[in-house]
Motif scaffolding. Structure first.
Motif, PDB file in Angstrom:
ATOM      1  N   VAL A 177      -3.149   0.568  -3.835  1.00 19.97           N
ATOM      2  CA  VAL A 177      -2.827  -0.842  -3.604  1.00 19.97           C
ATOM      3  C   VAL A 177      -2.086  -1.341  -4.843  1.00 19.97           C
ATOM      4  N   VAL A 223      -9.413   0.111   1.839  1.00 21.27           N
ATOM      5  CA  VAL A 223      -8.190  -0.604   1.436  1.00 21.27           C
ATOM      6  C   VAL A 223      -8.137  -2.037   1.984  1.00 21.27           C
ATOM      7  N   ARG A 264      -8.985   5.395   2.000  1.00 22.72           N
ATOM      8  CA  ARG A 264      -8.234   4.625   3.002  1.00 22.72           C
ATOM      9  C   ARG A 264      -9.088   3.561   3.694  1.00 22.72           C
ATOM     10  N   TYR A 292     -10.502  -4.136  -0.037  1.00 27.04           N
ATOM     11  CA  TYR A 292     -10.027  -4.212  -1.421  1.00 27.04           C
ATOM     12  C   TYR A 292      -8.933  -5.283  -1.532  1.00 27.04           C
ATOM     13  N   VAL A 333       0.862  -1.179   0.000  1.00 22.60           N
ATOM     14  CA  VAL A 333       0.000   0.000   0.000  1.00 22.60           C
ATOM     15  C   VAL A 333       0.901   1.232   0.000  1.00 22.60           C
ATOM     16  N   GLN A 356      -5.246   6.102  -0.922  1.00 24.16           N
ATOM     17  CA  GLN A 356      -4.082   5.212  -0.958  1.00 24.16           C
ATOM     18  C   GLN A 356      -4.116   4.373  -2.233  1.00 24.16           C
TER      19      GLN A 356
END
Length: 178
Positions: free
Chosen positions: A84, A128, A125, A131, A75, A82
């Motif tokens: 990934v 994440v 964020r 995800y 990340v 953010q």
């Protein structure tokens, strides 16, 4: 904020298709649509210096096609949005070339390079962890290696792609490449 110029690597058509299918499956699960063309950035700058492009055109034809191994998920970012990405590993020769290009790039990061393939760009964020979990569920455990078959300079402001090495065939250029 406009995207910077990039010297980058495009994936082989079959690997590009696999990544785009993952983007579609993640979107079907309710995650933000990923519009970027799957790529591996070697160096970037608001405006790429001519000496970087010239050196890339000398180095990269000797190194492309290039094989990358998926080593994990990382990340990037410390704020609200953010990114990934898959952490990648490649040959020492390609790593040295990328570090050299960054070293001579006035807008680069010195002699550093973190090889990665962005799988989720500018994600809020708070989503994440979900995800990453969904990505892990969707990706085949057999998809451990990918090949980059073309090196290019991508100038998003003018939508100009200059092939520096490898396959001349055009990939579907969707969204940002950088």
């Amino acid at each position: 904020m406009s995207s910077p110029d990039n010297v980058l690597l495009h994936l082989a058509p079959e690997d590009d298709a696999t990544v785009r299918e993952l983007f579609d499956e993640l979107e079907a699960r309710g995650f933000p649509k990923q519009n970027q063309t799957p790529h591996i950035t070697l160096t970037f700058s608001p405006t790429m210096a001519p000496q970087v492009v010239e050196r890339a055109a000398m180095l990269l034809p000797l190194l492309v096609p290039a094989t990358f191994q998926r080593m994990g998920t990382i990340v990037f970012g410390t704020k609200r949005k953010q990114t990934v990405a898959w952490l990648l590993q490649t040959t020492e020769e390609l790593e040295a070339a990328a570090r050299e290009l960054n070293s001579i790039n006035p807008g680069g990061r010195g002699g550093r390079w973190i090889p990665h393939l962005t799988m989720g760009l500018r994600l809020p964020r708070e989503i994440v962890p979900d995800y990453i979990r969904a990505l892990d569920e969707l990706v085949s455990p057999h998809f451990k290696e990918m090949t980059a078959t073309r090196a290019a300079l991508w100038r998003p402001a003018s939508q100009e792609l200059t092939v520096l090495a490898g396959a001349q065939s055009s990939l579907k250029m969707g969204g940002s490449c950088g």
